[in-house]
Design a protein around this motif. Structure first.
Motif, short mmCIF file in Angstrom:
data_model
loop_
_atom_site.label_atom_id
_atom_site.label_comp_id
_atom_site.label_asym_id
_atom_site.label_seq_id
_atom_site.Cartn_x
_atom_site.Cartn_y
_atom_site.Cartn_z
N THR A 82 0.82 -1.22 0.00
CA THR A 82 0.00 0.00 0.00
C THR A 82 0.85 1.27 0.00
OG1 THR A 82 -0.16 -0.18 2.41
CG2 THR A 82 -1.98 -1.08 1.11
N VAL A 83 2.02 1.23 0.65
CA VAL A 83 2.90 2.41 0.71
C VAL A 83 4.31 1.95 0.35
CG1 VAL A 83 3.49 4.45 2.07
CG2 VAL A 83 1.48 3.11 2.68
N ASP A 85 6.85 3.25 -1.27
CA ASP A 85 7.97 4.18 -1.39
C ASP A 85 8.34 4.87 -0.08
OD1 ASP A 85 8.05 3.65 -4.12
OD2 ASP A 85 6.56 5.21 -4.54
N PHE A 86 7.70 4.50 1.03
CA PHE A 86 7.93 5.23 2.27
C PHE A 86 9.38 5.09 2.75
CE2 PHE A 86 7.91 5.12 7.00
CZ PHE A 86 7.71 6.48 7.21
N GLN A 124 -6.49 3.45 4.53
CA GLN A 124 -7.38 4.43 3.93
C GLN A 124 -8.60 4.73 4.80
OE1 GLN A 124 -5.95 1.92 2.17
NE2 GLN A 124 -4.50 3.26 1.11
N TYR A 160 3.43 11.45 5.99
CA TYR A 160 3.76 11.01 4.64
C TYR A 160 2.51 10.53 3.91
CZ TYR A 160 5.86 8.27 0.86
OH TYR A 160 6.19 7.76 -0.36
N LEU A 161 1.65 9.78 4.59
CA LEU A 161 0.41 9.30 3.97
C LEU A 161 -0.46 10.47 3.52
CD1 LEU A 161 -0.58 6.35 6.35
CD2 LEU A 161 0.57 6.21 4.14
N GLU A 164 1.13 12.24 0.45
CA GLU A 164 1.01 11.47 -0.78
C GLU A 164 -0.44 11.24 -1.20
OE1 GLU A 164 3.67 10.56 -2.67
OE2 GLU A 164 4.78 11.80 -1.22
N LEU A 166 -2.72 9.51 0.40
CA LEU A 166 -3.28 8.24 0.82
C LEU A 166 -4.23 8.41 2.00
CD1 LEU A 166 -0.02 6.10 0.53
CD2 LEU A 166 -1.93 6.23 -1.07
#
Length: 375
Positions: A82-83, A85-86, A124, A160-161, A164, A166
């Motif tokens: 789901t993430v 590139d974190f 989400q 970060y979410l 981005e 998300l």
């Protein structure tokens, strides 16, 4: 053997084909035998059970394919799908070291496992109430000092979410750091009678006993950290001048100690009769082949087991228990905090102040006598 059979049935013809079959094998095993996760996984949940399945396979691949560089700590990153590139962002934008990234991964796995136990909740649909429930769960099992970095990493992840796209709302504002007061707790030290009991409980006739005894004496005498002991090499022991060099200290500096007779004798006994024959230059090696150097976590775990076997009750036993005990012993002997801090490699004088709370004689004299004289 099950993995080898699975890989062969799915077209693996040589060792180079095996890595591609690790995750499919784990998923197959979880699908058919996931019920075994209950009671067998120490932390619970399918994620922990998957880690237990994957670990021995990675050990096999490290031997078959050493050039591929399979790390001992290779584990799937949390929220990898789901993430994805974190962690790249942490490395590229913040320049974090691999050890720090591993700590981020460890903390975020807690959140990942929490969400897996909640029906229909994912990143989400995460709400402040579920986030609060997760923080309460962590607070029930961890100290405020441990919660501080966990919640800090959680805030960074949530920001970060939101950045981005998300998460529609920045949930990081709902993560408050725990109240942690400096000098509020006591070091988890054991007294010198317990140290004597601990050393006497080691069976020094076996190779592992010789190694563990040398470890315990070294940690107790110099108050070293587990990382510093793990980094010791054979070249760091100067037998001619009877000195022990500690080049990899936490503060980035190096120290040198006189090699005490007790430490020297324990090291000689281990190196001559307990250490496996190996080209490795690290002092302390694992007993099972291929005799790799012991990691700092393995050293701490080894000490913790020895403390438990000796019947000594202490919170969170490990290598740092002996470090605390060493410092406490020096405080009781009347050494100055500056001298003690230099001896054990404290970067800041405040790190040594907590141990004054364990000097009962001085505290008793302060309470019953003229406090101004002592101050």
């Amino acid at each position: 053997m099950n993995f080898a059979a699975f890989a062969a049935q799915n077209g693996a013809a040589c060792p180079d084909d095996l890595p591609a079959h690790v995750d499919p094998f784990v998923q197959m095993w979880l699908h058919t035998r996931g019920h075994q996760a209950e009671g067998r996984s120490r932390r619970g949940g399918l994620s922990s059970f998957a880690d237990e399945l994957r670990r021995p396979i990675l050990q096999l691949l490290r031997r078959l394919l050493p050039e591929r560089g399979f790390s001992r700590t290779v584990r799937p990153l949390p929220f990898a799908e789901t993430v994805p590139d974190f962690f790249d962002a942490l490395h590229e934008e913040r320049g974090l070291r691999p050890s720090t990234l591993q700590l981020y991964a460890s903390h975020l796995r807690l959140l990942e496992r929490f969400l897996q136990r909640q029906d229909g909740i994912d990143l989400q649909t995460l709400s402040p109430s579920e986030l609060e429930a997760f923080m309460r769960e962590c607070s029930a099992t961890q100290t405020p000092a441990s919660l501080a970095p966990l919640f800090s990493h959680l805030r960074i992840f949530l920001r970060y979410l939101h950045r981005e796209g998300l998460l529609n709302v920045d949930l990081s504002v709902h993560v408050d750091g725990p109240r942690h007061y400096r000098l509020a707790t006591l070091p988890r030290a054991i007294n010198w009678d317990d140290i004597t009991q601990l050393l006497a409980a080691v069976d020094r006739r076996s190779a592992v006993g010789k190694r563990d005894y040398a470890l315990l004496v070294l940690l107790t005498t110099y108050g070293l950290r587990a990382r510093e002991v793990a980094a010791l090499t054979l070249e760091d022991i100067d037998w001619v001048h009877e000195r022990l060099a500690v080049p990899a200290r936490k503060g980035g500096h190096a120290s040198a100690y006189p090699l005490s007779p007790g430490v020297g004798e324990a090291l000689v006994e281990y190196l001559q009769h307990g250490r496996a024959t190996s080209n490795q230059r690290a002092v302390f090696l694992r007993m099972p082949a291929p005799h790799d150097p012991m990691t700092h976590s393995a050293i701490s775990e080894c000490v913790g087991k020895r403390i438990k076997r000796a019947g000594i009750a202490v919170a969170r036993p490990g290598s740092h228990t002996l470090r605390h005990s060493c410092v406490t012993r020096l405080v009781e002997r009347g050494f100055s905090l500056k001298a003690i801090g230099d001896y054990v490699g404290h970067r800041h004088p405040k790190s040594t102040q907590i141990y004054t709370k364990l000097d009962l004689e001085a505290l008793r004299e302060l309470a019953l006598g003229d406090g101004e004289v002592l101050l």
